[in-house]
Enzyme design. Structure first.
Site, mmCIF file in Angstrom:
data_model
loop_
_atom_site.group_PDB
_atom_site.id
_atom_site.type_symbol
_atom_site.label_atom_id
_atom_site.label_comp_id
_atom_site.label_asym_id
_atom_site.label_seq_id
_atom_site.Cartn_x
_atom_site.Cartn_y
_atom_site.Cartn_z
ATOM 1 C CB CYS A 10 -39.155 11.169 48.884
ATOM 2 S SG CYS A 10 -39.346 10.208 47.823
ATOM 3 C CB CYS A 13 -36.158 9.439 44.948
ATOM 4 S SG CYS A 13 -38.361 10.016 45.072
#
Lengths: 77, 354
Positions: A10, A13
């Site tokens: 995501c 991250c």
């Protein structure tokens, strides 16, 4: 140093990984970065909030994007 | 490799004392309130004076709605996200898990649903979180209560509903959303579906990791809240504006009462139909609520609209695909059915009451 960034990919991250790479480049730290996106592997590290950062098998932070200053501290810079 | 500088990187914290913090906070809220009060005047001035549109025209009505709702929603979101952000700094998924493990069923479901609202976690961590909870002894149904409440009752939805539809509807939404999370989690727990979790999950050790907890000062919590504002508003503002633009179009151009026949309370099929339409739709609260407001204004029934909104937010196909990694198809089917039934119940209930 062996740095692992755990996260399914995501935005948060990816940002974490990018920040860590930036700090390594800036401080010329001797470290490798590995991104772990596989759910099974993430779970097997005992972590359940992503993004997580693991340095030399020690969990440094979970569930948030770390600040640059924090990363520098982990790298001993 | 040795670093050139030996300067210890001392973390410089910004610290205010409580009196300064509360004084600044009070001033900020006062200013916020003054601007907020001026918004209707700003909207009509922009539309009818600055853009020189004729009062009573369709375009004028749409634009006035847009210029009023956009800043209003943004200001409310700012306040709510900031407040919830500060609240969230007191919680972590680790603490929530420790608290929920081994809790009895019904009480556990209620606590899990409540904690789902305030525990900070990114929706992309749903799978690791699921594994972490289940392997640490949090009952399956309790875990589901958490996972259902977290996306459904969130600060964005509540801020928007409060701003656009008033505190009563925001409270109804929060209450029924929590009810569905508790109900669905409890049913799933009762059905004893532990065997429907993918086998590899049980083999992963969910050992709690030791992490030294940082001491947070109140000013750190304010910074945490501010980070939440930047992160969330930076992500949702475009949906809010698009949603309000669609809502403004409906507001100005769709005739009064036209929704009454399609989404009104007299047609029994409107609630299930809106759920069927809502599930494959993938939008967040920010995009869907301004549209919902406009629909309500045109005669759609509250129960039908609530059902539509909840099925869009709480049940989504991408989420099912992610959860499929840890759940067998049967459990996914049960999950969808139970949550959809809960939503159906809420929809009918409100169409009957109101």
């Amino acid at each position: 140093m062996e740095i692992k960034v755990l996260g399914p990919g995501c935005a948060k991250c990816n940002k974490t990984e990018k920040l860590i790479r930036e700090v390594i480049n800036e401080t010329l730290a001797d470290a490798t970065v590995e991104k772990i996106t596989d759910m099974m592997q993430i779970a097997s590290h005992g972590v359940f909030a992503t993004p997580s950062v693991i340095i030399d098998n020690q969990v440094k932070c979970t569930g948030k994007v770390p600040k640059k200053e924090e990363i520098k501290k982990w790298l001993g810079r | 490799m040795e670093s050139k500088s030996n300067i210890v990187n001392k973390k410089t914290r910004v610290r205010f004392n409580f009196i300064t913090t509360f004084f600044l906070g009070a001033v900020a809220i006062y200013l916020w309130w003054i601007i907020y009060q001026r918004l209707p005047a700003f909207a009509s001035w922009t539309t009818y004076f600055l853009l020189a549109l004729k009062e009573g025209s369709h375009l004028g009505a749409s634009l006035e709605f847009f210029f009023y709702d956009t800043p209003k929603v943004m200001m409310l979101l700012f306040l709510v996200v900031f407040g919830v952000g500060i609240l969230r700094s007191f919680f972590t998924p680790e603490k929530t898990r420790a608290f929920l493990s081994g809790k009895s069923e019904l009480a556990g479901n209620v606590l899990a649903a409540l904690l789902g609202i305030i525990t900070p976690f990114c929706s992309c961590s749903a799978v690791p979180l699921f594994i972490g909870f289940v392997t640490a002894g949090v009952p399956l149904g309790v875990t589901f209560s958490f996972l259902i409440a977290a996306p459904m009752v969130n600060e964005i939805a509540l801020g928007l509903l409060y701003g656009l539809l008033g505190w009563k509807i925001a409270a109804i939404y929060a209450g029924t959303g929590l009810f569905i999370a508790v109900f669905a989690g409890w049913v799933i727990g009762r059905l004893k579906l532990e065997g429907q979790i993918e086998d590899w999950v049980g083999k992963t050790h969910g050992a709690a990791i030791e992490m030294e907890e940082e001491k947070l000062y109140f000013s750190d919590r304010i910074i945490y809240g501010w980070e939440a504002v930047k992160e969330i508003i930076g992500r949702v503002w475009i949906y809010v504006i698009l949603g309000i633009a669609v809502g403004a179009g409906i507001h100005g151009f769709v005739p009064e009462g036209v929704m009454a026949s399609i989404m009104g309370k007299d047609s029994w099929w409107s609630v299930p139909l809106s759920i069927v339409i809502g599930v494959p739709m993938y939008s967040n609260a920010a995009g869907i609520i301004p549209v919902v407001e406009a629909l309500l204004g045109k005669g759609a029934a509250l129960g039908t609209v609530l059902a539509f909104m909840m099925s869009v937010i709480a049940l989504s196909l991408p989420e099912m695909v992610i959860l499929r990694k840890v759940l067998k198809p049967k459990l996914i089917a049960v999950f969808i059915t139970v949550v959809a039934s809960g939503i159906l119940l809420v929809g009918y209930l409100f169409n009957i009451i109101i």
